[in-house]
Design an enzyme around this catalytic site. Structure first.
Site, PDB file in Angstrom:
ATOM      1  N   ARG A 178      27.377  31.723  52.867  1.00 23.03           N
ATOM      2  CA  ARG A 178      28.438  31.061  53.627  1.00 23.03           C
ATOM      3  C   ARG A 178      29.157  32.067  54.523  1.00 23.03           C
ATOM      4  O   ARG A 178      29.483  31.767  55.679  1.00 23.03           O
ATOM      5  CB  ARG A 178      29.424  30.383  52.687  1.00 23.03           C
ATOM      6  N   CYS A 237      38.978  32.361  50.934  1.00 23.14           N
ATOM      7  CA  CYS A 237      37.774  31.748  50.348  1.00 23.14           C
ATOM      8  C   CYS A 237      37.543  30.444  51.090  1.00 23.14           C
ATOM      9  O   CYS A 237      37.803  30.354  52.287  1.00 23.14           O
ATOM     10  CB  CYS A 237      37.931  31.554  48.839  1.00 23.14           C
TER      11      CYS A 237
END
Length: 277
Positions: A178, A237
């Site tokens: 990611r 995050c």
């Protein structure tokens, strides 16, 4: 206690302490790891359900998992029966997953006597310690009041104005795929990539089994990440949950200049006007 962690043995010895409050901060949705699924409810004796999804997020904010306002936090903490004399131990049912977010919320609101159970419910059960089948109710009315410590939570403007700043390290807890933009984002329509200049430390790398890695191992991990001991560490995050695992790891390693980027990639990646790499 100098560490933000307590062991299962410590908790077992202190279950009857009158000022101890145990909170289960498990979340219904677990992202970024294979979730542990239980066939029934298991509760550490005396634990109160924190209901983090309901009580400790600002549902009036457009952000995903936004930090609560001081007023929301105060109401929640008092509902949970937390007083100025309380010692708070927080755990979750994944080991170390959402408990650090609840821990950091209390820290950010000025409450210091708060700790995370190392290994959480899975470690407790693996050691054969007793569990019960229902949560306890708060035994008293709470009296603490939250006041947001601005240096512990930051917004997009702060991150944007500190890109490339020598005294600020931005550390992303998402998986490498990611971060690098090679794996799709779980949120539909979200851009892939990362904040320019940020460093990648997937949260799984600071964990060993259900527990946090040792202080020595965490020192090495942060040293290899090329972070500065003098820099402020801003943790990000997907939406502000697993970043707090890294904040906890940073604290265990002795570095306390930490801030949560509230909103994280859910905000940055969702704004086409912000730069990405």
């Amino acid at each position: 206690m100098n560490s933000p962690l307590v062991t299962t043995d410590w908790l077992a010895l202190h279950l009857e302490d009158p000022d101890l409050v145990i909170l289960d901060a498990s979340m219904e949705v677990v992202l970024g790891k294979e979730p542990l699924v239980y066939d029934e409810l298991y509760v550490i004796p005396g634990a109160v359900s924190c209901q983090i999804d309901k009580l400790l997020f600002d549902h009036h904010s457009p952000q995903t998992h936004a930090m609560p306002t001081p007023e929301q936090f105060t109401e929640a903490a008092q509902t949970l029966g937390i007083t100025h004399n309380s010692t708070l131990v927080i755990y979750d049912d994944q080991g170390i997953y959402s408990a650090p977010r609840a821990w950091w919320t209390f820290k950010a609101m000025g409450f210091e006597k708060v700790f995370v159970l190392d290994g959480g419910l899975p470690q407790w059960r693996a050691e054969g310690k007793d569990t019960v089948r229902q949560f306890a109710s708060p035994t008293q009315a709470g009296d603490i009041k939250g006041r947001l410590l601005q240096h512990k939570v930051c917004d997009t403007e702060f991150v944007l104005t500190h890109l490339g700043h020598a005294n600020v390290d931005i550390i992303d807890a998402r998986a490498a795929g990611r971060f690098n933009g090679t794996s799709p984002e779980p949120r539909v329509g979200m851009r892939s990539g990362h904040i320019p200049g940020s460093l990648n430390l997937p949260f799984s790398q600071v964990l060993k089994g259900f527990k946090m890695k040792s202080t020595k191992e965490l020192h090495t991990i942060f040293a290899n990440l090329d972070t500065s001991n003098n820099a402020q560490r801003v943790f990000s995050c997907g939406s502000g949950i697993t970043a707090c695992i890294l904040i906890l790891a940073s604290y265990v390693a002795g570095h306390h200049q930490a801030a949560l980027y509230d909103g994280s990639w859910a905000v940055w990646g969702g704004d086409a006007a912000l730069p990405i790499e």
